[in-house]
Design a protein around this motif. Structure first.
Motif, mmCIF file in Angstrom:
data_model
loop_
_atom_site.group_PDB
_atom_site.id
_atom_site.type_symbol
_atom_site.label_atom_id
_atom_site.label_comp_id
_atom_site.label_asym_id
_atom_site.label_seq_id
_atom_site.Cartn_x
_atom_site.Cartn_y
_atom_site.Cartn_z
ATOM 1 N N VAL A 235 -15.272 0.831 15.229
ATOM 2 C CA VAL A 235 -15.195 0.874 13.759
ATOM 3 C C VAL A 235 -14.173 -0.148 13.254
ATOM 4 O O VAL A 235 -14.430 -0.868 12.286
ATOM 5 C CB VAL A 235 -14.822 2.301 13.293
ATOM 6 C CG1 VAL A 235 -14.422 2.306 11.819
ATOM 7 C CG2 VAL A 235 -15.993 3.242 13.509
ATOM 8 N N ILE A 236 -13.045 -0.236 13.948
ATOM 9 C CA ILE A 236 -12.004 -1.182 13.511
ATOM 10 C C ILE A 236 -12.500 -2.621 13.634
ATOM 11 O O ILE A 236 -12.399 -3.420 12.689
ATOM 12 C CB ILE A 236 -10.712 -0.980 14.329
ATOM 13 C CG1 ILE A 236 -10.101 0.376 13.994
ATOM 14 C CG2 ILE A 236 -9.710 -2.098 14.045
ATOM 15 C CD1 ILE A 236 -8.963 0.784 14.905
ATOM 16 N N VAL A 237 -13.062 -2.944 14.801
ATOM 17 C CA VAL A 237 -13.508 -4.329 15.012
ATOM 18 C C VAL A 237 -14.677 -4.667 14.082
ATOM 19 O O VAL A 237 -14.720 -5.753 13.487
ATOM 20 C CB VAL A 237 -13.897 -4.557 16.492
ATOM 21 C CG1 VAL A 237 -14.425 -5.966 16.683
ATOM 22 C CG2 VAL A 237 -12.701 -4.323 17.386
ATOM 23 N N THR A 238 -15.601 -3.723 13.910
ATOM 24 C CA THR A 238 -16.717 -3.973 12.997
ATOM 25 C C THR A 238 -16.192 -4.091 11.560
ATOM 26 O O THR A 238 -16.683 -4.912 10.780
ATOM 27 C CB THR A 238 -17.755 -2.836 13.084
ATOM 28 O OG1 THR A 238 -18.157 -2.712 14.444
ATOM 29 C CG2 THR A 238 -18.974 -3.128 12.233
ATOM 30 N N GLY A 239 -15.195 -3.279 11.230
ATOM 31 C CA GLY A 239 -14.576 -3.361 9.907
ATOM 32 C C GLY A 239 -13.985 -4.731 9.664
ATOM 33 O O GLY A 239 -14.117 -5.296 8.571
ATOM 34 N N ILE A 240 -13.354 -5.284 10.689
ATOM 35 C CA ILE A 240 -12.800 -6.641 10.560
ATOM 36 C C ILE A 240 -13.944 -7.637 10.387
ATOM 37 O O ILE A 240 -13.878 -8.559 9.569
ATOM 38 C CB ILE A 240 -11.931 -6.987 11.788
ATOM 39 C CG1 ILE A 240 -10.678 -6.112 11.785
ATOM 40 C CG2 ILE A 240 -11.548 -8.467 11.783
ATOM 41 C CD1 ILE A 240 -9.845 -6.207 13.049
ATOM 42 N N GLY A 241 -15.017 -7.435 11.144
ATOM 43 C CA GLY A 241 -16.193 -8.308 11.024
ATOM 44 C C GLY A 241 -16.769 -8.260 9.615
ATOM 45 O O GLY A 241 -17.073 -9.293 9.021
#
Lengths: 258, 409
Positions: free
Chosen positions: B48-54
């Motif tokens: 979720v964090i990495v996708t959120g950054i994406g």
């Protein structure tokens, strides 16, 4: 009067363990040097409905193997077991599982209840497998637990029950489907005399009321005294079959001067 | 077995499984169960964090407001953002087109949006380039590009009656950059020697939104068209629409040939797919999450099955079929992974917040990560995938244990 056919008929059954072929599975392809052990040798036995058969003998005499084969848990290396006209050897593993659900109730010395479920849910589990309605499952399980003297423990989980109480839950689970054949391996091993007496009385009632056959393996002679016939075993063979006048309870048996 | 009995069996088994899962989680096997849930939760939170950054990266070139439901944009070849590139195709006759859409009862508002980088001079001849956003101000359109529209007269008076307003609303970042405040005058340098136009700052955004730190100036659409030469064909880059009726999407699709209609819930996901870096980030995060989560759950499933070997064998012995035993444990695994997924999504959202706070304090003037509803659904779906991928392993384990002859051991 024509005699009714036996519920279970074993003819010439033998069971060998440790053969190389039995060590080969998908994940276990190593070859075994284990020598062949004969657990059961050329056993003939017929068991009728309404009959209680005791099975006595020292450890390693083949009692448990015989019980497993009678229950359809295991298959003989040779010979045949015919249950009410069906040769169990002809059934697939799945078919034997269904056979046990429909016809056999089993009580083990190590009762292995599901810790996460209440006593009533444990007893009702085979009825879930049968797709019975929830109301019927609860009623039937409650009746049996009350008959086992556990009316006040139906919502308790196994860790909250004593060993004897757990054994009685396991017995109730074995009887919940009204089986034609009840197999009990050391059913009173964990029970005190009074509770063991109650359980054996229940077996007697099952044999009489359901016209079911009950096979009990035990080292305890007073427990075996409840049997109509006593099968004595040694080294995988039946050495003697005694017809006896069954005691109604182990207490009666212990008072018998004989 | 009849259909009714099968249904009763399915419901009964599901209830038994859920009950068992609950008791194992709270009483009998807390350590092992929470290890599984924690493993899935950590994996999903990471994703979720990495996708959120994406998504954050993908969203940075997009002009949108939270209350906008649809964007109509010209089709592009995907090489650059349609929303900030003046060389791209634009819509023509946007005022009457947007007005026709806004006339519908189920449309709250519709406004063309023109974006253009312009050079603004403040008093003292201090000049800076800012991103100008031209709109037709309306009561319901309260913000655009994370900047308030308060301070703009509704209805685009210069288009309607040739009445130049010179209203300009600045983002917090633009006001700081130009060193101006409410009421100050500004001059926009026009190309090709045309006369410069006078503007005044009618409002400065308070700066509490994600994009407020970026230098953005919101003004009347027709006035921006006038100073950029886009008035000849009444041009705009996109039309934003707020509606309560999803059926409007079809109407919007027919407004212009070769146009694209994007919905609020799908826009950022669409941006991820169109942009290589965010897509790579998201895919990597998903793969890592699935692998880590699956390994966690597989390990604990193996431990669990080994510990329950005797009980499983007994279930087989009393006539519980292999399929039922599988379903019992599979339901437990799926329930466990879904709980892990929910916890992971919650942790991930907290993580995104932490990332944004850290980023604001250190490297960025705004948020670097974004949370979108689809990420929540995505996180739970990934948890479900982790559970499903564990099931074949469970089947293999159960084929090796629970054999009937083990019951006596």
């Amino acid at each position: 009067m024509m005699q009714s056919p036996p519920l279970v008929a074993c003819s010439g059954i033998s069971r060998h363990y440790g053969r190389r072929s039995e060590q080969r599975g998908f994940f276990n392809r190593r070859k075994s040097d284990t020598p062949t052990v004969t657990a059961l040798s050329n056993v003939d036995l017929e068991i009728s409905r309404g009959e209680i058969v005791g099975c006595a003998g020292p450890s390693g005499s083949g009692k448990s193997t015989l019980l497993h084969i009678l229950a359809g848990l295991d298959t003989p290396s040779s010979g045949a077991v015919v249950f009410d006209g069906t040769n169990l050897g002809d059934l697939s593993r799945r078919g034997r599982t269904k056979h046990r659900l429909d016809h056999v109730g089993i009580v083990f010395q190590h009762f292995h209840l599901l810790d996460s479920l209440s006593a009533r849910a444990n007893v009702a589990l085979p009825l879930v497998e049968r797709g019975r309605p929830k109301r019927e499952r609860r009623r039937r399980a409650t009746e049996l637990l009350e008959a086992m003297g556990l009316g006040d423990r139906i919502t308790h989980r196994p860790p909250e029950l004593s060993g004897g109480e757990q054994q009685r839950v396991a017995i109730a689970r074995a009887l919940v489907t009204n089986p034609d054949l009840v197999i009990a391996d050391e059913p009173t091993g964990e029970l005190d005399t009074e509770t063991g007496d109650r359980v054996l009385t229940r077996f007697r009632a099952v044999a009489a009321e359901l016209n079911a056959a009950v096979v009990i393996a035990s080292h305890d002679e007073p427990t075996l005294a409840i049997a109509d016939r006593l099968v004595r075993m040694r080294d995988g063979e039946i050495t003697q079959i005694e017809t006896q006048s069954p005691a109604q309870t182990p207490q009666e048996a212990s008072m018998d001067p004989k | 077995m009849g259909i009714r009995n099968r249904l009763r069996k399915t419901i009964g088994l599901t209830m038994v499984s859920l009950r068992r899962s609950y008791v194992r989680t709270t009483k009998t096997a807390r350590g092992r169960t929470w290890m599984s849930i924690g493993g899935v939760a950590l994996a999903v939170a990471l994703m979720v964090i990495v996708t959120g950054i994406g998504v954050g990266i993908a969203s940075q070139s997009t002009i949108y407001g939270d209350d906008v439901d649809y964007w109509v944009t010209p089709e592009t070849d995907g090489s650059s953002s349609a929303l900030v590139n003046a060389d791209n195709t634009r819509f023509g006759a946007v005022h009457p087109t947007a007005a026709s859409v806004a006339e519908r009862d189920d449309v709250e508002y519709a406004s063309p949006v023109l974006t253009q980088v312009i050079r603004i001079e403040s008093t003292g001849e201090h000049a800076e380039y800012v991103l100008a956003v031209g709109i037709v101000a309306q009561p319901q359109l309260t913000e655009i590009a994370d900047v308030t529209t308060d301070g703009l007269t509704h209805g685009d008076p210069y288009f309607e009656s040739d009445e130049w307003t010179g209203e300009m609303v600045l983002s917090c970042g633009a006001a700081e950059l130009l060193a101006v405040d409410h009421g100050d005058s500004l001059e926009v340098t026009r190309p090709r020697g045309a006369d410069d136009r006078e503007f005044s700052v009618t409002s400065v955004d308070s700066g509490d939104r994600t994009g407020s730190q970026f230098p953005v100036a919101v003004m009347q659409l027709s006035e921006l068209q006038a100073i950029t030469g886009a008035d000849s064909n009444d041009e705009a880059d996109q039309i934003v629409v707020s509606t309560t009726n999803p059926g409007v999407e079809a109407v919007l699709a027919d407004l212009y040939p070769r146009s694209t209609v994007s919905a609020q819930s799908g826009l950022n996901a669409q941006n991820i797919l169109a942009d290589e870096l965010p897509l790579a980030l998201s895919l990597t995060a998903v793969i890592i999450a699935v692998v880590i989560g699956t390994l966690f759950v597989m390990t604990t499933t193996g431990l669990s099955v080994a510990a329950d070997r005797g009980r499983l064998a007994t279930l087989a012995a009393i006539g519980i079929s292999a399929r039922t035993r599988f379903r019992l444990l599979a339901t437990e695994i799926l329930a466990m992974t879904l709980v892990g997924g929910l916890i992971g999504v919650a942790l991930g959202l907290v993580g995104v917040r932490v990332v944004n706070i850290v980023a604001r304090e250190t490297i960025s003037s705004g948020d670097v990560a974004s949370t979108e509803p689809f990420i929540i659904v995505f996180g739970i779906a990934v948890a479900g995938v982790i559970g499903l991928l564990t099931l074949p392993y469970l089947a293999v384990l159960l084929s090796r244990v629970g054999t009937e002859t083990e019951v006596g051991q």
